[in-house]
Design a protein around this motif. Structure first.
Motif, PDB file in Angstrom:
ATOM      1  N   ALA A  58       0.862  -1.187   0.000  1.00  0.00           N
ATOM      2  CA  ALA A  58       0.000   0.000   0.000  1.00  0.00           C
ATOM      3  C   ALA A  58       0.897   1.236   0.000  1.00  0.00           C
ATOM      4  O   ALA A  58       1.749   1.389   0.882  1.00  0.00           O
ATOM      5  N   TRP A  59       0.700   2.114  -0.984  1.00  0.00           N
ATOM      6  CA  TRP A  59       1.564   3.273  -1.149  1.00  0.00           C
ATOM      7  C   TRP A  59       0.940   4.578  -0.698  1.00  0.00           C
ATOM      8  O   TRP A  59       1.629   5.435  -0.146  1.00  0.00           O
ATOM      9  N   THR A  60      -0.338   4.797  -0.963  1.00  0.00           N
ATOM     10  CA  THR A  60      -0.943   6.091  -0.638  1.00  0.00           C
ATOM     11  C   THR A  60      -1.228   6.184   0.865  1.00  0.00           C
ATOM     12  O   THR A  60      -1.365   5.162   1.545  1.00  0.00           O
ATOM     13  N   ALA A  61      -1.337   7.410   1.368  1.00  0.00           N
ATOM     14  CA  ALA A  61      -1.561   7.612   2.802  1.00  0.00           C
ATOM     15  C   ALA A  61      -2.843   6.914   3.264  1.00  0.00           C
ATOM     16  O   ALA A  61      -2.855   6.252   4.310  1.00  0.00           O
ATOM     17  N   ALA A  62      -3.915   7.055   2.500  1.00  0.00           N
ATOM     18  CA  ALA A  62      -5.190   6.434   2.892  1.00  0.00           C
ATOM     19  C   ALA A  62      -5.074   4.914   2.928  1.00  0.00           C
ATOM     20  O   ALA A  62      -5.557   4.267   3.875  1.00  0.00           O
ATOM     21  N   LEU A  63      -4.438   4.323   1.936  1.00  0.00           N
ATOM     22  CA  LEU A  63      -4.290   2.859   1.909  1.00  0.00           C
ATOM     23  C   LEU A  63      -3.336   2.382   2.996  1.00  0.00           C
ATOM     24  O   LEU A  63      -3.537   1.315   3.578  1.00  0.00           O
ATOM     25  N   ARG A  64      -2.295   3.170   3.301  1.00  0.00           N
ATOM     26  CA  ARG A  64      -1.384   2.798   4.386  1.00  0.00           C
ATOM     27  C   ARG A  64      -2.127   2.777   5.723  1.00  0.00           C
ATOM     28  O   ARG A  64      -1.925   1.874   6.536  1.00  0.00           O
ATOM     29  N   ARG A  65      -3.002   3.758   5.954  1.00  0.00           N
ATOM     30  CA  ARG A  65      -3.792   3.776   7.195  1.00  0.00           C
ATOM     31  C   ARG A  65      -4.696   2.549   7.281  1.00  0.00           C
ATOM     32  O   ARG A  65      -4.773   1.887   8.315  1.00  0.00           O
ATOM     33  N   THR A  66      -5.389   2.242   6.176  1.00  0.00           N
ATOM     34  CA  THR A  66      -6.282   1.076   6.150  1.00  0.00           C
ATOM     35  C   THR A  66      -5.495  -0.201   6.415  1.00  0.00           C
ATOM     36  O   THR A  66      -5.887  -1.019   7.258  1.00  0.00           O
TER      37      THR A  66
END
Length: 114
Positions: A58-66
């Motif tokens: 997961a690269w994007t901030a939102a996907l990293r949080r998820t």
């Protein structure tokens, strides 16, 4: 892009181990985790293996949080793109396939992890 080709992956499986956050020399951050997916009945006839373990990134901030909120045993569904990665190992250069995640959702939490 050529409309006759595509690189789309959709997987549903169980998280194997916890997510790992890493910072790259470039300063980019990523979260990686593994998902265990069952093989089809036809594939099990050709091999003794009944599951595959696939590396997700997961690269994007939102996907990293998820991804960071997931626990071992959670059932998740992800979409993404297949990527070939290269790394240096003790035996020299190695390559492996993984999935760059474009969406991720928890389908069912592992009741024993809560």
């Amino acid at each position: 892009m050529d409309e006759t080709t595509a690189n789309d992956v959709r997987l549903r499986g169980r998280v194997s181990g916890g997510p790992v956050t890493r910072s790259l020399p470039s300063g980019d951050e990523l979260v990686s985790l593994r998902i265990v997916v069952p093989r089809s009945a036809a594939a099990r006839k050709r091999s003794k293996a009944t599951v595959d373990t696939i590396e997700l990134t997961a690269w994007t901030a939102a996907l990293r949080r998820t991804a960071s909120r997931l626990s071992e045993g959670d059932v998740i569904e992800v979409t993404g793109e297949l990527r070939r990665r290269f790394a240096r190992g003790s035996g020299g250069p190695q390559s492996f396939m993984g999935v760059d995640v474009t969406s991720c959702r928890r389908v069912r939490a592992d009741p024993e992890a809560r």
